[in-house]
Enzyme design. Structure first.
Site, PDB file in Angstrom:
ATOM      1  CB  SER A  97      33.462  36.208  40.399  1.00 54.29           C
ATOM      2  OG  SER A  97      34.470  36.448  38.955  1.00 54.29           O
ATOM      3  CG  ASP A 236      34.104  38.288  35.397  1.00 51.11           C
ATOM      4  OD1 ASP A 236      34.489  39.371  35.140  1.00 51.11           O
ATOM      5  OD2 ASP A 236      34.595  37.628  36.566  1.00 51.11           O
ATOM      6  CG  ASP A 238      34.383  40.420  39.660  1.00 50.70           C
ATOM      7  OD1 ASP A 238      34.295  39.460  38.513  1.00 50.70           O
ATOM      8  OD2 ASP A 238      35.415  40.307  40.196  1.00 50.70           O
ATOM      9  CG  ASP A 240      37.877  39.494  37.823  1.00 51.64           C
ATOM     10  OD1 ASP A 240      37.183  38.908  37.257  1.00 51.64           O
ATOM     11  OD2 ASP A 240      38.481  39.001  39.148  1.00 51.64           O
TER      12      ASP A 240
HETATM   13 MG    MG Z   1      35.515  37.876  38.155  1.00 52.34          MG
END
Ligand code: MG
Length: 450
Positions: A97, A236, A238, A240
């Site tokens: 992440s 960010d 990844d 999400d």
């Molecule tokens: Mg993330």
């Protein structure tokens, strides 16, 4: 038994805490947990170590008798989508992440495309601790097939949404990370003029630190103003989580992006239920009262919000860090859909981002922390509750002290030996005073507990 899973799967520095051997064990443990049957979707971000871990995990999954569906480079929301789209029995995403490039992480997902519940994570931990994994006999080794999830994901969004009528100019900053493969392209297909920055994939992440917080987004803010763009989008590692920069270069915090998304997304619903955590701004309460709905506050963490959706339902969910969940779309934090929804609301309202932001009251927040050994935390929390006993308290997670003109959250961190102290009020000075009060009481209670 060693605890492997943190707040978002297993995380660690590559080849130190997180090794290919552990990745293999996790794959094999998951296959054992699934009784050697079914199909597991595997995706990863563009960290330098992600392909290495993917190979180890796929080996573990297939050694345990499950089939692996290899999705390649995949933002986290796309993995969640793919699990349902390809009718998988579970999923794994390899990402750390917002952590720096030397980290990586492994997170498990269930058949509904939601992160594993804590109890299932504990079962995986047990299997690894006791080496209770089961290898399949040679005739039952699983297969490893490749599949592409990006096209169906983009296609599914495009069929849900009409193309934008107004051509908005958007600067998209994906931090050289996984969002680069989907966000700029999707926004273009929806009719935006996209200026991409930090959208060349690079596992050293040279553009900016991966966490989308105001201090990391100065370049994006400058670019939005310099290009006379309507807004900026920052994700960010990844994808999400998404933050928004308005046309004047002001970064809207995760709380506000979530609140605005809720305000417009839920407008046509009756008594909408907004699910969030005790750490999120009171601006959500303003949104709920505008909509005639309610705010439900859970413990901190995505699984807590998903758990609430599953048991009692809800219309939208989110945290203060910019992760919004649209449960009728996917049961995960959805940075890509957050960007799409925010642009849709600007387009539909015909308003600038700053004007939309001004439609909600503004708040000041102060976020501090105090060191506290883990073993003292329960005692400190008890003492704090006593000291604030005269006030209105919410004890869902830590202690949320509710004042007429603000709130204070004193919460033991689940991952670090610290207590967090968050304060919020309409007035900046009041927020600082509340935070000071919180820190003073916290320090007194920690000292008394020692
Ligand atoms: Mg993330």
């Amino acid at each position: 038994m060693p605890k492997l899973f943190g707040t978002f799967g297993v995380r660690g520095v590559v080849n130190r805490e997180l090794t290919p051997k552990l990745a293999f064990d996790l794959g094999l443990a998951l296959a054992t947990h699934l009784k050697g049957e079914g199909k597991v979707a595997v995706g990863y971000d563009n960290r330098t170590s992600s392909e290495m871990f993917e190979q180890a995990i796929v080996a573990g999954i297939t050694a345990g008798g499950c089939d692996a569906l290899r999705l390649g480079l995949t933002p986290t929301p796309v993995l969640s989508f793919a699990i349902r789209h390809f009718s998988c029995d579970a999923g794994i995403i390899i990402t750390a992440s917002h952590n720096p490039p030397e980290y990586n992480g492994i997170k498990f997902w269930d058949a509904e495309g939601a992160g594993f519940e804590r109890t299932r994570e504990r079962e995986i931990e047990q299997i690894i601790a006791k080496k209770a994994w089961k290898r399949a006999p040679w005739q039952e080794i699983g297969s490893a097939r490749e599949a592409g999830a990006l096209e169906p994901y983009v296609g599914a969004i495009l069929t849900r949404l009409p193309k934008f009528k107004r051509k908005l100019k958007v600067v998209v900053d994906c931090a050289n990370a996984a969002g680069s493969v989907v966000t700029p392209r999707l926004l273009r297909e929806l009719g935006c003029e996209v200026i991409s920055m930090n959208c060349q994939l690079d596992g050293t992440f040279p553009g900016r630190p991966l966490e989308p917080i105001p201090e990391n987004l100065a370049e994006l803010a400058k670019t939005v103003v310099g290009c006379k763009a309507d807004l900026g989008i920052a994700q960010d590692g990844d994808a999400d989580r998404t933050l928004v920069v308005d046309e004047r270069g002001k970064v809207l915090t995760g709380d506000r992006v979530f609140a605005l998304a809720a305000l417009y997304y839920l407008r046509e619903r009756k008594h909408p239920r907004i699910v969030t955590t005790v750490a999120t701004s009171a601006v959500l309460d303003d949104v709920a009262s505008k909509l005639g709905g309610e705010v439900v506050r859970t413990r901190v963490g995505e699984p807590e919000i998903i758990g609430e959706f599953r048991t009692r339902g809800g219309d939208i969910g989110g945290e203060e860090n910019g992760g919004v969940i649209f449960p009728d779309w996917l049961l995960c934090r959805e940075g890509v859909m957050t960007a799409v929804k925010f642009i849709e609301l600007l387009e539909r309202e015909g308003m600038s981002a700053s004007k939309v932001d001004a439609s909600l009251p503004s708040y000041s927040q102060v976020k501090l922390r105090a060191k506290c050994p883990d073993k003292l935390k329960p005692k400190v929390l008890k003492a704090l509750a006593k000291r604030f006993a005269r006030h209105k308290l919410d004890r869902t997670d830590g202690l949320r002290v509710i004042f007429d003109d603000g709130w204070l959250l004193l919460r033991p961190s689940g991952t670090e030996p610290i207590f967090r102290c968050f304060a919020e009020a309409r007035d900046g000075k009041r927020a600082e005073d509340l935070a000071k009060l919180g820190m003073r009481e916290l320090k007194t209670c920690i000292k008394a507990a020692e």
